[in-house]
Design an enzyme around this catalytic site. Structure first.
Site, PDB file in Angstrom:
ATOM      1  CB  CYS A  78     -25.654   7.943 -58.629  1.00 23.11           C
ATOM      2  SG  CYS A  78     -25.101   9.425 -57.450  1.00 23.11           S
TER       3      CYS A  78
ATOM      4  N   GLY B 106     -26.412   5.208 -54.356  1.00 22.25           N
ATOM      5  CA  GLY B 106     -26.532   4.744 -52.793  1.00 22.25           C
ATOM      6  C   GLY B 106     -25.155   5.517 -52.134  1.00 22.25           C
ATOM      7  CD  GLU B 107     -21.789   7.163 -48.924  1.00 18.05           C
ATOM      8  OE1 GLU B 107     -22.529   7.924 -49.215  1.00 18.05           O
ATOM      9  OE2 GLU B 107     -20.551   7.118 -49.286  1.00 18.05           O
ATOM     10  CB  SER B 108     -19.454   4.963 -53.893  1.00 18.60           C
ATOM     11  OG  SER B 108     -18.730   5.940 -53.191  1.00 18.60           O
TER      12      SER B 108
ATOM     13  CD  GLU C 206     -32.099   5.524 -59.862  1.00 19.49           C
ATOM     14  OE1 GLU C 206     -31.596   5.652 -60.944  1.00 19.49           O
ATOM     15  OE2 GLU C 206     -31.574   5.356 -58.547  1.00 19.49           O
TER      16      GLU C 206
ATOM     17  NE  ARG D  20     -17.403   8.821 -52.852  1.00 20.05           N
ATOM     18  CZ  ARG D  20     -17.498   8.777 -51.449  1.00 20.05           C
ATOM     19  NH1 ARG D  20     -16.405   8.741 -50.970  1.00 20.05           N
ATOM     20  NH2 ARG D  20     -18.565   8.614 -50.889  1.00 20.05           N
TER      21      ARG D  20
ATOM     22  CG  HIS E  36     -30.118   8.813 -58.776  1.00 23.06           C
ATOM     23  ND1 HIS E  36     -30.118   7.494 -58.030  1.00 23.06           N
ATOM     24  CD2 HIS E  36     -29.370   9.588 -57.982  1.00 23.06           C
ATOM     25  CE1 HIS E  36     -29.097   7.649 -56.854  1.00 23.06           C
ATOM     26  NE2 HIS E  36     -28.617   8.713 -57.278  1.00 23.06           N
TER      27      HIS E  36
ATOM     28  CB  ILE F 226     -29.000  12.585 -55.231  1.00 26.36           C
ATOM     29  CG1 ILE F 226     -30.517  12.479 -55.747  1.00 26.36           C
ATOM     30  CG2 ILE F 226     -29.169  12.710 -53.740  1.00 26.36           C
ATOM     31  CD1 ILE F 226     -31.513  11.408 -55.533  1.00 26.36           C
ATOM     32  NE  ARG F 227     -26.221  12.697 -50.424  1.00 30.54           N
ATOM     33  CZ  ARG F 227     -25.810  11.475 -50.477  1.00 30.54           C
ATOM     34  NH1 ARG F 227     -24.780  10.971 -50.256  1.00 30.54           N
ATOM     35  NH2 ARG F 227     -26.951  10.596 -50.433  1.00 30.54           N
TER      36      ARG F 227
HETATM   37  N1  GLN Z   1     -22.225  10.730 -52.966  1.00 25.44           N
HETATM   38  C1  GLN Z   1     -22.561   9.419 -52.967  1.00 25.44           C
HETATM   39  C2  GLN Z   1     -21.269   8.443 -53.157  1.00 25.44           C
HETATM   40  O1  GLN Z   1     -20.253   9.110 -52.954  1.00 25.44           O
HETATM   41  C3  GLN Z   1     -23.267   9.098 -54.353  1.00 25.44           C
HETATM   42  C4  GLN Z   1     -24.746   9.485 -54.201  1.00 25.44           C
HETATM   43  C5  GLN Z   1     -25.667   8.864 -54.815  1.00 25.44           C
HETATM   44  O2  GLN Z   1     -25.285   7.523 -55.479  1.00 25.44           O
HETATM   45  N2  GLN Z   1     -26.609   9.325 -55.102  1.00 25.44           N
HETATM   46  O3  GLN Z   1     -21.284   7.536 -52.994  1.00 25.44           O
END
Ligand code: GLN
Length: 191
Positions: free
Chosen positions: A78, A46-48, A171, A105, A169, A133-134
């Site tokens: 992630c 998600g977004e840390s 999942e 990150r 990921h 993903i990112r």
């Molecule tokens: N780029 C996100 C972060 O810094 C992590 C991306 C992800 O969980 N798919 O939190």
């Protein structure tokens, strides 16, 4: 095995699905008291920064540190991997500081924001399908950390005792073997 997924933000339902495909029972964890009822905890992607803020707000930082100190398994994927790290590159504050590693990150840059690949992972007999993903990368690990997979020379899966972390990921595909491995960690701890 009851496997909790920290349900503050991010890919929660997808992890619950993979846990169930792997033969476990998935539980969405929204309150710290629920940690007492689960045999392992997954911190999703998600977004840390967002998940970290919510963890602080609802008392999850100390609660998860205590949970891990009891030897119970924790798996970060992630953003979850970022949250587990003892050190983050740049001047960012780390969150749980549980795993002895330095994490960068968004390490793939804009060109390769998201992609899929097959990865060789120690303990899994044929390549695992992984979605990035990112994604973050593990730049350096301490002695107690075992590297489980490397992608283009960079560490993307690692284990430190009861702690497991992946840059990608696991999942988002039907390949649930990393969830199986995590369920085995929970079973071993229970024995
Ligand atoms: N780029 C996100 C972060 O810094 C992590 C991306 C992800 O969980 N798919 O939190």
């Amino acid at each position: 095995m009851n496997i909790g997924v920290l349900a503050l933000q991010g890919a929660v339902a997808e992890h619950i699905r993979s846990i169930e495909l792997a033969g476990g029972r998935g539980v969405a964890v929204k309150r710290v008291e629920q940690l007492a009822e689960i045999d392992g905890l997954i911190i999703p992607g998600g977004e840390s920064t967002t998940i970290g803020k919510l963890m602080r707000k609802y008392g999850f930082i100390e609660a998860i540190q205590d949970y891990a100190a009891q030897g119970k398994p924790v798996f970060g994927t992630c953003a979850g991997l970022i949250l587990l790290a003892e050190r983050l590159e740049g001047d960012e504050e780390p969150h749980l500081r549980l795993m002895d590693m330095t994490v960068a990150r968004n390490a793939f840059g804009r060109q390769r924001e998201s992609f899929e690949t097959d990865l060789d992972v120690k303990g899994i007999d044929t390549p695992l399908r992984a979605v990035f993903i990112r994604a973050p990368l593990i730049k350096e690990v301490g002695e107690k950390v075992e590297v489980l997979s490397v992608y283009q020379g960079e560490i993307v899966t690692a284990r430190q005792g009861n702690l497991l972390a992946s840059s990608y990921h696991p999942e988002l595909t039907d390949d649930y073997r990393l969830h199986e491995l995590f369920i085995r960690m929970a079973q071993e701890r229970g024995q």
